[in-house]
Design a protein around this motif. Structure first.
Motif, PDB file in Angstrom:
ATOM      1  N   THR A 133      -3.707  -2.826  -3.539  1.00 23.03           N
ATOM      2  CA  THR A 133      -3.222  -3.575  -2.554  1.00 23.03           C
ATOM      3  C   THR A 133      -4.237  -4.676  -2.485  1.00 23.03           C
ATOM      4  OG1 THR A 133      -2.559  -1.681  -1.257  1.00 23.03           O
ATOM      5  CG2 THR A 133      -2.965  -3.473   0.019  1.00 23.03           C
ATOM      6  N   ILE A 134      -5.475  -4.551  -2.848  1.00 25.95           N
ATOM      7  CA  ILE A 134      -6.524  -5.666  -2.850  1.00 25.95           C
ATOM      8  C   ILE A 134      -6.055  -6.573  -4.021  1.00 25.95           C
ATOM      9  CG2 ILE A 134      -8.833  -6.271  -3.573  1.00 25.95           C
ATOM     10  CD1 ILE A 134      -9.735  -3.695  -2.139  1.00 25.95           C
ATOM     11  N   VAL A 135      -5.599  -6.194  -5.123  1.00 30.36           N
ATOM     12  CA  VAL A 135      -5.128  -7.031  -6.306  1.00 30.36           C
ATOM     13  C   VAL A 135      -3.809  -7.636  -5.893  1.00 30.36           C
ATOM     14  CG1 VAL A 135      -4.399  -6.912  -8.726  1.00 30.36           C
ATOM     15  CG2 VAL A 135      -6.328  -5.494  -8.107  1.00 30.36           C
ATOM     16  N   PHE A 136      -2.955  -6.946  -5.136  1.00 29.94           N
ATOM     17  CA  PHE A 136      -1.641  -7.584  -4.798  1.00 29.94           C
ATOM     18  C   PHE A 136      -1.895  -8.681  -3.734  1.00 29.94           C
ATOM     19  CE2 PHE A 136       1.624  -7.691  -1.231  1.00 29.94           C
ATOM     20  CZ  PHE A 136       2.429  -8.013  -1.841  1.00 29.94           C
ATOM     21  N   GLY A 137      -2.777  -8.316  -3.047  1.00 28.81           N
ATOM     22  CA  GLY A 137      -3.102  -9.365  -1.658  1.00 28.81           C
ATOM     23  C   GLY A 137      -3.740 -10.639  -2.175  1.00 28.81           C
ATOM     24  N   MET A 138      -4.505 -10.570  -3.045  1.00 33.41           N
ATOM     25  CA  MET A 138      -5.127 -11.919  -3.889  1.00 33.41           C
ATOM     26  C   MET A 138      -4.168 -12.642  -4.321  1.00 33.41           C
ATOM     27  SD  MET A 138      -8.433 -11.868  -3.153  1.00 33.41           S
ATOM     28  CE  MET A 138      -9.034 -13.028  -4.845  1.00 33.41           C
ATOM     29  N   PHE A 139      -3.287 -12.143  -5.073  1.00 33.55           N
ATOM     30  CA  PHE A 139      -2.061 -12.829  -5.878  1.00 33.55           C
ATOM     31  C   PHE A 139      -1.048 -13.303  -4.986  1.00 33.55           C
ATOM     32  CE2 PHE A 139      -4.060 -10.969  -9.624  1.00 33.55           C
ATOM     33  CZ  PHE A 139      -4.113 -11.793 -10.604  1.00 33.55           C
ATOM     34  N   ASN A 150       0.907  -1.306   0.033  1.00 32.88           N
ATOM     35  CA  ASN A 150       0.018  -0.074   0.013  1.00 32.88           C
ATOM     36  C   ASN A 150       0.987   1.204   0.134  1.00 32.88           C
ATOM     37  OD1 ASN A 150      -2.775   1.373   0.393  1.00 32.88           O
ATOM     38  ND2 ASN A 150      -1.700   2.098   2.095  1.00 32.88           N
ATOM     39  N   ASP A 151       1.942   1.314   0.635  1.00 36.62           N
ATOM     40  CA  ASP A 151       2.996   2.425   0.589  1.00 36.62           C
ATOM     41  C   ASP A 151       3.501   2.630  -0.541  1.00 36.62           C
ATOM     42  OD1 ASP A 151       2.471   2.870   3.539  1.00 36.62           O
ATOM     43  OD2 ASP A 151       4.452   1.844   3.940  1.00 36.62           O
ATOM     44  N   ILE A 152       3.929   1.558  -1.370  1.00 40.67           N
ATOM     45  CA  ILE A 152       4.343   1.781  -2.451  1.00 40.67           C
ATOM     46  C   ILE A 152       3.589   2.309  -3.791  1.00 40.67           C
ATOM     47  CG2 ILE A 152       5.954   0.587  -4.405  1.00 40.67           C
ATOM     48  CD1 ILE A 152       6.764  -1.256  -2.408  1.00 40.67           C
ATOM     49  N   TRP A 153       2.550   1.264  -3.922  1.00 42.92           N
ATOM     50  CA  TRP A 153       1.450   1.998  -4.679  1.00 42.92           C
ATOM     51  C   TRP A 153       0.747   3.212  -4.350  1.00 42.92           C
ATOM     52  CZ3 TRP A 153       1.500  -0.333  -9.299  1.00 42.92           C
ATOM     53  CH2 TRP A 153       1.499  -1.325  -9.484  1.00 42.92           C
ATOM     54  N   VAL A 194      -8.152 -12.032   2.831  1.00 42.81           N
ATOM     55  CA  VAL A 194      -7.135 -11.193   2.513  1.00 42.81           C
ATOM     56  C   VAL A 194      -7.814  -9.938   1.917  1.00 42.81           C
ATOM     57  CG1 VAL A 194      -6.355 -11.907  -0.063  1.00 42.81           C
ATOM     58  CG2 VAL A 194      -4.579 -11.061   1.502  1.00 42.81           C
ATOM     59  N   ILE A 195      -8.780 -10.100   1.193  1.00 41.47           N
ATOM     60  CA  ILE A 195      -9.481  -8.808   1.027  1.00 41.47           C
ATOM     61  C   ILE A 195      -9.584  -7.913   2.107  1.00 41.47           C
ATOM     62  CG2 ILE A 195     -11.481  -7.998  -0.254  1.00 41.47           C
ATOM     63  CD1 ILE A 195     -11.785 -10.300  -2.070  1.00 41.47           C
ATOM     64  N   ILE A 196     -10.108  -8.643   3.101  1.00 41.69           N
ATOM     65  CA  ILE A 196     -10.696  -7.784   4.276  1.00 41.69           C
ATOM     66  C   ILE A 196      -9.191  -7.010   4.867  1.00 41.69           C
ATOM     67  CG2 ILE A 196     -11.447  -7.850   6.620  1.00 41.69           C
ATOM     68  CD1 ILE A 196     -13.373  -9.921   5.904  1.00 41.69           C
ATOM     69  N   MET A 197      -8.200  -7.936   5.084  1.00 40.67           N
ATOM     70  CA  MET A 197      -6.839  -7.444   5.347  1.00 40.67           C
ATOM     71  C   MET A 197      -6.552  -6.207   4.621  1.00 40.67           C
ATOM     72  SD  MET A 197      -5.572 -11.127   6.335  1.00 40.67           S
ATOM     73  CE  MET A 197      -4.150 -10.466   7.522  1.00 40.67           C
ATOM     74  N   ALA A 198      -6.583  -6.661   3.296  1.00 41.31           N
ATOM     75  CA  ALA A 198      -5.922  -5.464   2.429  1.00 41.31           C
ATOM     76  C   ALA A 198      -6.813  -3.947   2.677  1.00 41.31           C
ATOM     77  CB  ALA A 198      -6.140  -5.986   0.981  1.00 41.31           C
TER      78      ALA A 198
END
Length: 472
Positions: A281-287, A246-249, A355-359
């Motif tokens: 971050t959601i997309v990243f978390g899923m993968f 999330n920081d990076i994006w 992970v969606i909730i965590m993201a």
């Protein structure tokens, strides 16, 4: 947190100035002479601070806040290169500790916790007063030690019951851990009271409160992060990675598209960076979750601190890591055929839904840990907590969101993911509470059961009579 730039706290609020000056001004209902003398010192200091602050305010309010996207190309790319270099260095060191094993990850968390504690404690330091108070700084570190002894002792006893409750040396420390921890704290408390010095009461009690606030916000939260590690490295690595992603994006979106300021506490944070960071971050978390759940080293609970990424760990996975078959609706099947896929179902692990909730928390709520830190810095009129990481500030500037994310991950895991099970350590912790004769009876029943199951040879197991066992 990184959204669109490094923290720029030069744009101070008038409220923070007035709060700062008022906090240095004592109440007017002091009775003792020594406190009246102290009040005079405080009044003189506060007047000087007000004058300096007003000058600083006049100098800084004339400087407008410039969003990163509006800066010159040279300044913008210089900031980019410095932050990128040290981000890669930190990520590389993080992965090295991770591959070395859970013990090194725990040591990393403890080291970061100590550095954050030092930076926050230093904010309230007044060297001129501390020189007159022997053992003052030592007491801060003593309270850190006693608090760590309690929290980390609780974790080790809980997760390694099968070791501490059968070791003759560790058993007394495990059974009396909380009383020992309380005794350590009381020693520090008594030592603090015994060292109260006339003319410095206000300063000493304010520092005492400051120390305990820091212990609550830093040490207590890092304790839950350690527990996440013991539950499985993925519960530490995945949440931390979500915050980093999330920081990076958010920084990338703010760098190229940031135009709308997000919050007054951090003038250079932008709405574009905030929203862009959330979606990516959601997309990243899923993968990334799909990638991590394939490795037992990541998903297995920590049972051996000597293990590493090359130890070949195996375990029965938590159901959250096991993919579940979901049949697609007819319109979905038709839709995906147009893009070249022919399937009527998909396999999705429950972790990918979690992970969606965590993201979302890492993107929408955890940043408020950074905003809290920004307000904290503005109250003390500082740009960063330190300068230990070029382009990023101090350790606290990088960890402000991680503490909140780690606490959330622990609560979420314990509430919605953890499966209850009877473990060897849990049985042992209850068995040691029985009397000696009851323990022998339990052993005899367990022996008969194991012999009946063919797991134990009857001749290989002999129970010593109580008196002979006592003598030996």
């Amino acid at each position: 947190m990184i959204f669109s730039s490094s923290e720029d706290d030069s744009d101070m609020d008038e409220d923070s100035e007035s709060d700062s000056s008022v906090s240095n001004h004592p109440s007017q209902d002091e009775d003792s002479e020594d406190e009246e003398e102290t009040d005079l010192d405080y009044d003189e200091t506060s007047e000087e601070d007000e004058e300096n602050n007003s000058k600083s305010n006049r100098a800084t309010t004339a400087t407008p806040v410039v969003l990163l996207a509006d800066q010159s190309a040279k300044a913008k790319w210089a900031n980019w290169s410095t932050r990128t270099l040290w981000t890669l260095i930190m990520i590389g060191g993080f992965f090295a500790c991770f591959a070395a094993g859970p013990l090194f990850v725990i040591l990393l968390v403890v080291m970061v916790q100590g550095l954050v504690y030092k930076e926050v404690i230093f904010l309230a330091a007044v060297p001129s007063k501390e020189k007159k108070l022997p053992w003052f700084r030592s007491m801060n570190w003593y309270f850190l030690f006693s608090t760590n002894y309690f929290f980390y002792g609780e974790s080790l006893i809980h997760y390694f019951q099968h070791i501490v409750f059968v070791d003759a040396f560790l058993l007394p420390f495990a059974t009396h851990h909380r009383f020992i921890s309380f005794t350590l704290y009381v020693i520090g408390f008594v030592f603090f009271v015994a060292n109260l010095k006339k003319g410095h009461y206000r300063f000493q009690f304010s520092q005492f409160a400051w120390t305990h606030m820091t212990l609550l916000l830093v040490v207590c939260q890092s304790h839950f992060i350690i527990n996440n590690i013991f539950e499985g490295l993925i519960w530490f690595f995945l949440p931390a990675s979500l915050v980093i992603a999330n920081d990076i994006w958010a920084y990338i979106f703010g760098f190229f598209m940031g135009r709308t300021p997000l919050i007054k506490l951090s003038p250079k944070k932008t709405v574009e960076g905030f929203v862009g960071g959330w979606l990516m971050t959601i997309v990243f978390g899923m993968f990334f979750a799909t990638f991590l759940l394939k490795y037992p080293y990541m998903i297995c609970p920590v049972k051996d601190l000597r293990a590493s990424a090359f130890s070949g760990l195996t375990c029965d996975p938590n159901p959250v890591f096991i993919p579940v078959k979901y049949n697609l609706k007819p319109w979905m099947v038709s839709l995906i055929r147009h893009i070249g896929f022919r399937t009527t179902h998909v396999m999705i692990a429950p972790l990918q839904w979690h992970v969606i909730i965590m993201a979302c928390f890492a993107s929408l709520i955890a940043p408020f840990g950074g905003f809290f830190a920004s307000g904290f810095k503005r109250a003390f009129k500082i740009k960063d907590f330190g300068q230990s990481i070029p382009g990023h500030g101090g350790i606290t500037d990088r960890m402000d969101c991680q503490f909140l994310m780690g606490l959330f991950s622990y609560m979420y895991y314990q509430s919605f993911i953890k499966t209850s099970a009877v473990t060897t350590g849990l049985v042992l912790s209850q068995a040691i509470k029985l009397k000696g004769t009851e323990q022998m009876e339990l052993f005899d029943h367990l022996k008969q059961y194991l012999i009946g199951q063919g797991l134990l040879d009857e001749e290989s197991c002999v129970i010593m009579p109580p008196k002979e066992a006592w003598v030996s």
